[in-house]
Design a protein around this motif. Structure first.
Motif, PDB file in Angstrom:
ATOM      1  N   UNK A 111      -2.065   3.194   9.217  1.00  0.00           N
ATOM      2  CA  UNK A 111      -2.548   2.858  10.560  1.00  0.00           C
ATOM      3  C   UNK A 111      -3.358   1.559  10.559  1.00  0.00           C
ATOM      4  N   UNK A 112      -4.184   1.367   9.539  1.00  0.00           N
ATOM      5  CA  UNK A 112      -4.967   0.133   9.443  1.00  0.00           C
ATOM      6  C   UNK A 112      -4.060  -1.084   9.259  1.00  0.00           C
ATOM      7  N   UNK A 113      -3.060  -0.951   8.391  1.00  0.00           N
ATOM      8  CA  UNK A 113      -2.142  -2.066   8.145  1.00  0.00           C
ATOM      9  C   UNK A 113      -1.341  -2.412   9.408  1.00  0.00           C
ATOM     10  N   UNK A 114      -0.900  -1.391  10.128  1.00  0.00           N
ATOM     11  CA  UNK A 114      -0.147  -1.628  11.364  1.00  0.00           C
ATOM     12  C   UNK A 114      -1.003  -2.319  12.412  1.00  0.00           C
ATOM     13  N   UNK A 115      -2.181  -1.764  12.688  1.00  0.00           N
ATOM     14  CA  UNK A 115      -3.047  -2.336  13.729  1.00  0.00           C
ATOM     15  C   UNK A 115      -3.477  -3.762  13.406  1.00  0.00           C
TER      16      UNK A 115
ATOM     17  N   UNK B 133       2.356  -2.275   1.303  1.00  0.00           N
ATOM     18  CA  UNK B 133       2.436  -1.714   2.651  1.00  0.00           C
ATOM     19  C   UNK B 133       2.097  -2.790   3.688  1.00  0.00           C
ATOM     20  N   UNK B 134       1.124  -3.616   3.382  1.00  0.00           N
ATOM     21  CA  UNK B 134       0.747  -4.710   4.281  1.00  0.00           C
ATOM     22  C   UNK B 134       1.884  -5.712   4.444  1.00  0.00           C
ATOM     23  N   UNK B 135       2.599  -6.017   3.350  1.00  0.00           N
ATOM     24  CA  UNK B 135       3.755  -6.931   3.428  1.00  0.00           C
ATOM     25  C   UNK B 135       4.825  -6.377   4.368  1.00  0.00           C
ATOM     26  N   UNK B 136       5.084  -5.093   4.271  1.00  0.00           N
ATOM     27  CA  UNK B 136       6.106  -4.463   5.108  1.00  0.00           C
ATOM     28  C   UNK B 136       5.700  -4.493   6.575  1.00  0.00           C
ATOM     29  N   UNK B 137       4.431  -4.205   6.853  1.00  0.00           N
ATOM     30  CA  UNK B 137       3.949  -4.242   8.235  1.00  0.00           C
ATOM     31  C   UNK B 137       3.969  -5.669   8.784  1.00  0.00           C
ATOM     32  N   UNK B 138       3.653  -6.645   7.947  1.00  0.00           N
ATOM     33  CA  UNK B 138       3.713  -8.053   8.361  1.00  0.00           C
ATOM     34  C   UNK B 138       5.151  -8.435   8.712  1.00  0.00           C
TER      35      UNK B 138
ATOM     36  N   UNK C 237      12.586   3.255   8.300  1.00  0.00           N
ATOM     37  CA  UNK C 237      12.409   2.594   7.031  1.00  0.00           C
ATOM     38  C   UNK C 237      11.546   3.470   6.131  1.00  0.00           C
ATOM     39  N   UNK C 238      11.806   3.431   4.867  1.00  0.00           N
ATOM     40  CA  UNK C 238      10.978   4.116   3.893  1.00  0.00           C
ATOM     41  C   UNK C 238      10.401   3.071   2.956  1.00  0.00           C
ATOM     42  N   UNK C 239       9.155   2.669   3.173  1.00  0.00           N
ATOM     43  CA  UNK C 239       8.536   1.710   2.253  1.00  0.00           C
ATOM     44  C   UNK C 239       8.119   2.411   0.969  1.00  0.00           C
ATOM     45  N   UNK C 240       7.738   1.644  -0.052  1.00  0.00           N
ATOM     46  CA  UNK C 240       7.217   2.269  -1.269  1.00  0.00           C
ATOM     47  C   UNK C 240       6.007   3.142  -0.922  1.00  0.00           C
TER      48      UNK C 240
END
Length: 130
Positions: free
Chosen positions: A60-64, A30-35, A1-4
């Motif tokens: 990395x922070x958003x993923x974790x 980015x947080x929405x995509x990781x969620x 996936x390529x997020x904004x």
């Protein structure tokens, strides 16, 4: 996936709506995509994405924060020795800590031709004149 790639409000926005949505976090963050990825993946599932190197810490922070552990990272550069322009990252839902960092993926050799690894990725073979 390529997020904004870029946070909203950072830099000039492209004129077309499609480019704005692809490049800037105008429709989702980015947080929405990781969620969404965490919600969609089953336990142990992988999430792979392409992003900009300058957003690695945010990524990395958003993923974790959503239970997705970064597992594999590979930087992409135009030629050997150039600064990376993209990163490829794989995260695993519920994964244990530990990140494998692979050698950079170079897109061109010293002559400006595509590298053999890039040709292999696109299933291109070099013909030989016999």
């Amino acid at each position: 996936m390529q997020p904004p790639y870029y946070p909203a409000g950072s830099g000039r926005l492209p004129e077309t709506e499609a480019l704005r949505a692809a490049r800037s976090e105008t429709g989702c963050t980015l947080e929405d995509i990781c969620t969404a990825a965490a919600w969609l993946l089953r336990w142990g599932g992988s999430f792979c994405l392409v992003h900009k190197p300058e957003r690695l810490a945010d990524l990395c922070c958003a993923l974790r924060a959503r239970g997705l552990e970064p597992k594999r990272l590979r930087l992409v550069c135009r030629r050997a020795g150039d600064a990376p322009s993209l990163l490829l990252l794989e995260a695993r839902r519920g994964g244990r800590p530990g990140l494998d960092i692979a050698a950079p993926l170079c897109l061109e050799d010293g002559t400006g031709r595509p590298t053999a690894e890039l040709d292999n990725a696109y299933f291109r073979t070099k013909e030989t004149n016999a």
